[in-house]
Design an enzyme around this catalytic site. Structure first.
Site, PDB file in Angstrom:
ATOM      1  N   LYS A  51       0.824  -1.204   0.000  1.00 35.12           N
ATOM      2  CA  LYS A  51       0.000   0.000   0.000  1.00 35.12           C
ATOM      3  C   LYS A  51       0.863   1.261   0.000  1.00 35.12           C
ATOM      4  CE  LYS A  51      -3.958  -2.153   2.249  1.00 35.12           C
ATOM      5  NZ  LYS A  51      -4.861  -2.150   3.408  1.00 35.12           N
ATOM      6  N   CYS A  69      -0.390   0.964   6.271  1.00 35.70           N
ATOM      7  CA  CYS A  69      -0.694   0.024   7.356  1.00 35.70           C
ATOM      8  C   CYS A  69      -1.689  -1.030   6.881  1.00 35.70           C
ATOM      9  CB  CYS A  69      -1.313   0.745   8.552  1.00 35.70           C
ATOM     10  SG  CYS A  69      -0.255   1.936   9.346  1.00 35.70           S
ATOM     11  N   ASP A  70      -1.647  -2.175   7.520  1.00 33.90           N
ATOM     12  CA  ASP A  70      -2.665  -3.191   7.306  1.00 33.90           C
ATOM     13  C   ASP A  70      -2.724  -4.082   8.540  1.00 33.90           C
ATOM     14  OD1 ASP A  70      -4.425  -4.104   4.880  1.00 33.90           O
ATOM     15  OD2 ASP A  70      -3.843  -5.907   5.969  1.00 33.90           O
ATOM     16  N   SER A  71      -3.907  -4.577   8.845  1.00 32.40           N
ATOM     17  CA  SER A  71      -4.097  -5.410  10.039  1.00 32.40           C
ATOM     18  C   SER A  71      -4.754  -6.730   9.697  1.00 32.40           C
ATOM     19  CB  SER A  71      -4.972  -4.682  11.063  1.00 32.40           C
ATOM     20  OG  SER A  71      -4.397  -3.473  11.478  1.00 32.40           O
TER      21      SER A  71
END
Length: 194
Positions: A51, A69-71
């Site tokens: 991203k 960010c990624d979760s």
């Protein structure tokens, strides 16, 4: 300094704004299904990096600080992102209630040709919610928009009985980790305050 958040997450944006930053939001448009791994921390970090790089390439601004960010939630040996639909969210909550999982949030910061990537993890303990509470929560639509099908900073906060680690990680962006990564780029955190 131009700060760009490569995420459509309102929670991430609100967290950064509460911390004194005022980032511009540019959504990456990255297909998250292109990444596959059995390691949740690596998956979260790789998606954050994808991203961040996608947005950075579009900006063509070497001075911009881009944050991606990624979760994902690791639960009973599975990696859980956003549920596909309400039915999946209900089933997931019926499995998660009274149990614990680990929320992994990947972070990538990039400025010019320098980049740092790392993931943070926080253990989340879910409450013993009733079927009625699950149905009502899923009916709000909130769990359909987030990794793991829950929030800690919204309606789902009442269904989390505790955490072990940084609560910001569960929101989707760890401020202590982000401060360290920005520092690795040679940027002082306080210089990002508006």
């Amino acid at each position: 300094m131009r700060v760009v958040l490569a995420s459509a997450s309102p929670a991430r944006l609100a967290t950064l704004r509460s911390a004194g930053l005022d980032p511009e939001v540019v959504v990456s448009g990255v297909d998250e299904d292109q990444m596959t791994t059995h390691d949740p921390a690596n998956l979260a970090a790789a998606l954050a990096q994808l991203k961040c790089r996608a947005v950075d390439a579009r900006l063509q601004d070497a001075d911009a600080l881009v944050i991606g960010c990624d979760s994902v939630l690791a639960f009973e040996g599975e990696i859980l992102g956003k549920p596909a639909d309400a039915r999946e969210a209900v089933a997931r909550w019926r499995r998660m209630r009274g149990s614990s999982g680990v929320l992994h949030t990947g972070h990538c910061v990039r400025r010019g040709n320098r980049e740092f990537v790392e993931a943070a993890a926080t253990v989340v303990h879910f409450a013993e919610v009733t079927d009625h509470e699950i149905d009502a929560y899923v009916a709000t639509g909130e769990p359909l928009q987030v990794a793991g099908a829950f929030t800690i900073d919204g309606l789902g906060g009442a269904f989390v009985r505790g955490i072990e680690g940084d609560h910001h990680t569960v929101v989707g962006i760890s401020l202590p980790l982000l401060r360290d990564l920005v520092g690795d780029l040679g940027v002082r955190w306080t210089d990002l305050w508006v």
